[in-house]
Structures are given as C-alpha cells and as structure tokens.
Design an enzyme around this catalytic site. Structure first.
Site, PDB file in Angstrom:
ATOM      1  N   PHE A   1      13.560   4.868  11.408  1.00  0.00           N
ATOM      2  CA  PHE A   1      12.175   4.467  11.185  1.00  0.00           C
ATOM      3  C   PHE A   1      11.391   5.657  10.673  1.00  0.00           C
ATOM      4  CE2 PHE A   1       9.367   0.838  12.361  1.00  0.00           C
ATOM      5  CZ  PHE A   1       8.295   1.288  11.599  1.00  0.00           C
ATOM      6  N   VAL A   2      11.038   5.622   9.386  1.00  0.00           N
ATOM      7  CA  VAL A   2      10.325   6.759   8.801  1.00  0.00           C
ATOM      8  C   VAL A   2       8.870   6.404   8.491  1.00  0.00           C
ATOM      9  CG1 VAL A   2      12.326   7.974   7.864  1.00  0.00           C
ATOM     10  CG2 VAL A   2      11.243   6.168   6.508  1.00  0.00           C
TER      11      VAL A   2
ATOM     12  N   ASP B   1       3.891   3.504   6.754  1.00  0.00           N
ATOM     13  CA  ASP B   1       3.151   3.353   8.005  1.00  0.00           C
ATOM     14  C   ASP B   1       4.002   2.818   9.147  1.00  0.00           C
ATOM     15  OD1 ASP B   1       3.403   0.640   6.911  1.00  0.00           O
ATOM     16  OD2 ASP B   1       1.987   0.067   8.489  1.00  0.00           O
TER      17      ASP B   1
ATOM     18  N   LYS C   1       0.801  -1.197   0.000  1.00  0.00           N
ATOM     19  CA  LYS C   1       0.000   0.000   0.000  1.00  0.00           C
ATOM     20  C   LYS C   1       0.846   1.265   0.000  1.00  0.00           C
ATOM     21  CE  LYS C   1      -2.710  -2.482   3.358  1.00  0.00           C
ATOM     22  NZ  LYS C   1      -2.975  -2.556   4.783  1.00  0.00           N
ATOM     23  N   GLY C   2       2.115   1.088   0.357  1.00  0.00           N
ATOM     24  CA  GLY C   2       2.967   2.251   0.602  1.00  0.00           C
ATOM     25  C   GLY C   2       3.122   3.194  -0.578  1.00  0.00           C
TER      26      GLY C   2
ATOM     27  N   ASP D   1      14.305  -0.814   1.435  1.00  0.00           N
ATOM     28  CA  ASP D   1      14.973  -0.957   2.724  1.00  0.00           C
ATOM     29  C   ASP D   1      16.091  -1.985   2.536  1.00  0.00           C
ATOM     30  OD1 ASP D   1      15.368  -1.180   5.522  1.00  0.00           O
ATOM     31  OD2 ASP D   1      13.289  -0.671   5.883  1.00  0.00           O
TER      32      ASP D   1
ATOM     33  N   ARG E   1       0.150   6.864   7.394  1.00  0.00           N
ATOM     34  CA  ARG E   1       0.327   6.858   5.933  1.00  0.00           C
ATOM     35  C   ARG E   1      -0.128   8.175   5.309  1.00  0.00           C
ATOM     36  NH1 ARG E   1       1.433   1.554   4.086  1.00  0.00           N
ATOM     37  NH2 ARG E   1       0.428  -0.125   5.243  1.00  0.00           N
TER      38      ARG E   1
ATOM     39  N   GLU F   1       7.836   2.345  -6.040  1.00  0.00           N
ATOM     40  CA  GLU F   1       7.848   1.981  -4.625  1.00  0.00           C
ATOM     41  C   GLU F   1       7.969   3.236  -3.763  1.00  0.00           C
ATOM     42  OE1 GLU F   1       7.279  -0.016  -2.434  1.00  0.00           O
ATOM     43  OE2 GLU F   1       7.943  -2.065  -2.798  1.00  0.00           O
ATOM     44  N   ASP F   2       7.515   3.122  -2.525  1.00  0.00           N
ATOM     45  CA  ASP F   2       7.737   4.208  -1.571  1.00  0.00           C
ATOM     46  C   ASP F   2       9.142   4.126  -0.983  1.00  0.00           C
ATOM     47  OD1 ASP F   2       6.901   1.806  -0.434  1.00  0.00           O
ATOM     48  OD2 ASP F   2       6.081   2.745   1.347  1.00  0.00           O
TER      49      ASP F   2
HETATM   50  C1  PRP Z   1       7.483  -1.816   2.446  1.00  0.00           C
HETATM   51  C2  PRP Z   1       7.780  -1.048   1.166  1.00  0.00           C
HETATM   52  C3  PRP Z   1       8.453  -2.072   0.310  1.00  0.00           C
HETATM   53  C4  PRP Z   1       9.168  -2.948   1.308  1.00  0.00           C
HETATM   54  C5  PRP Z   1      10.606  -2.551   1.345  1.00  0.00           C
HETATM   55  O1  PRP Z   1       6.274  -2.474   2.285  1.00  0.00           O
HETATM   56  O2  PRP Z   1       6.625  -0.525   0.575  1.00  0.00           O
HETATM   57  O3  PRP Z   1       7.523  -2.829  -0.436  1.00  0.00           O
HETATM   58  O4  PRP Z   1       8.572  -2.717   2.584  1.00  0.00           O
HETATM   59  O5  PRP Z   1      11.334  -3.359   2.224  1.00  0.00           O
HETATM   60  P1  PRP Z   1      12.576  -4.250   1.762  1.00  0.00           P
HETATM   61  O6  PRP Z   1      13.408  -3.436   0.807  1.00  0.00           O
HETATM   62  O7  PRP Z   1      13.317  -4.484   3.069  1.00  0.00           O
HETATM   63  O8  PRP Z   1      12.078  -5.510   1.178  1.00  0.00           O
HETATM   64  P2  PRP Z   1       5.485  -3.204   3.444  1.00  0.00           P
HETATM   65  O9  PRP Z   1       5.769  -4.679   3.388  1.00  0.00           O
HETATM   66  O10 PRP Z   1       5.742  -2.504   4.760  1.00  0.00           O
HETATM   67  O11 PRP Z   1       3.965  -3.030   3.005  1.00  0.00           O
HETATM   68  P3  PRP Z   1       3.092  -1.690   2.770  1.00  0.00           P
HETATM   69  O12 PRP Z   1       3.601  -1.047   1.505  1.00  0.00           O
HETATM   70  O13 PRP Z   1       1.703  -2.191   2.621  1.00  0.00           O
HETATM   71  O14 PRP Z   1       3.275  -0.784   3.976  1.00  0.00           O
END
Ligand code: PRP
Length: 184
Positions: A156-157, A163, A47-48, A107, A169, A103-104
């Site tokens: 942690f952002v 979220d 959802k990000g 990580d 969000r 992507e948002d």
């Molecule tokens: C977050 C973000 C990426 C992923 C990045 O999604 O949107 O998809 O984590 O992390 P990584 O590089 O360590 O794999 P999340 O799983 O939190 O879901 P969301 O977008 O629904 O919040």
C-alpha cells in the site's frame, strides 16, 4: 511536508523525491524522441496523476496540450471493482490527436484497460500510456504501457498524488503506509 510529518503512519520511503525527478526526466526524453514532429495531448487521470502530470509536462520539449478526466474504479475499500465510471470527461475532441494518458499507478490495470478502449473509440491518431508506478504482481489484465517509471511491490503506497482516504497526496515522495493505518 516530509517523512517526519508522517509520524508512525509511514513504514518506509519507497521512492525519493530525487529518484522521481530523475526518472521523470528520462521518461520525458523518451517521450520527446517517440513523438518527434507531433503535438501530444497529455491526458491526466484525476486525482492521483496531478503531481506526475505537473512534473512530467514541464520536462517535455514537444508541443503539448493538457486535458483531464476523472474516473472512479474503486467500488469500496482498496480493491478495484472493474466497474469504471466517468466522473469528469475530456473537453477535447480526440479526432486525429496523439493521446498520452498519464497515470500515477497501475494496480490491477482495470481502469486503464477500460479507459484506453473508451478513448480509442473516439477516433484518435494514437493512444499511449505513461505511468509513474506499476504493480506487476497485482495485474489482472494485460495492458501495454509505453512508459513506466518504477515497477513496485504489491504494497500500500501513498504520496506524490496517491492517497489513503484522501490523505497523503501531498507527500513529495512515494512511501509505504504502515499496516496499522489501514488495518492491514
Ligand atoms: C487509482 C489510480 C488509477 C487506478 C489504478 O485511482 O490513480 O486510476 O486507481 O487502479 P487499477 O489499475 O487497479 O484499476 P483511484 O480510483 O484511487 O482515484 P484517485 O486517482 O482519485 O486517487
């Protein structure tokens, strides 16, 4: 919603609404230049990526179609597990398409690394990645990212799609969460 609505939950505003807006304009112009003469299938990762998708595509001049995937990479807590599950798949046939994943945040890179190879197996003409945020210090896999908004520290952002426990969000900016919120 603004920073005063956050009370003591926010340590600081890391990237303002204005900074996001102007960086997305630069990214959109790079994307338009690179995809000249091509139609782009812009793929948002729920959802990000909802906020960055909505704002980025509105700055593009290229012909665009949009689709969405939902994947889950977090087994528990706040660390990537590397195990990715598709919760919602695309509705578009990727054969011969130019796919731009939006992507948002990147990580560890595990989600995108898995997603990119999954999409490449579906016969697209190309697959590239655009992300608003990237945490270079958290990277555990090497992944080529064509468009990066901001490299940020390993903190942690939240906000602008990101979220903590499904909250924050809807903040229009990216902020650093105060450690007392997540028990850090
Ligand atoms: C977050 C973000 C990426 C992923 C990045 O999604 O949107 O998809 O984590 O992390 P990584 O590089 O360590 O794999 P999340 O799983 O939190 O879901 P969301 O977008 O629904 O919040």
């Amino acid at each position: 919603m603004d920073s005063t609505d956050m009370g003591t939950d926010l340590s600081k505003i890391l990237i303002t609404e204005e900074q996001i807006d102007s960086r997305l304009a630069e990214m959109a112009s790079d994307i338009d230049r690179d995809y000249e003469g091509k139609e782009i299938l812009v793929l948002g990762v729920l959802k990000g990526a909802v906020m960055v998708m909505a704002d980025l595509v509105r700055k593009l001049h290229s012909p665009v179609t949009m689709d969405w995937m939902a994947v889950s990479s977090y087994g528990s807590g706040t660390k990537s597990s590397g195990v990715v599950r598709i919760l919602k798949d695309l509705e578009t046939d990727l054969q011969g398409r130019h796919v731009l994943i939006v992507e948002d945040i990147i990580d560890s890179g595990l989600t995108l690394s898995w997603l990119k190879s999954n999409l490449e197996s579906r016969g697209p003409a190309s697959v590239k990645i655009a992300t608003l945020l990237r945490k270079p210090e958290a990277a555990t896999v090497d992944i080529e990212v064509s468009y990066v908004g901001f490299d940020i520290p390993n903190e942690f952002v939240v906000g602008y799609g990101l979220d903590y426990d499904e909250k924050y969000r809807h903040l229009p900016f990216v902020g650093t969460l105060a450690p007392h919120v997540y028990g850090g």
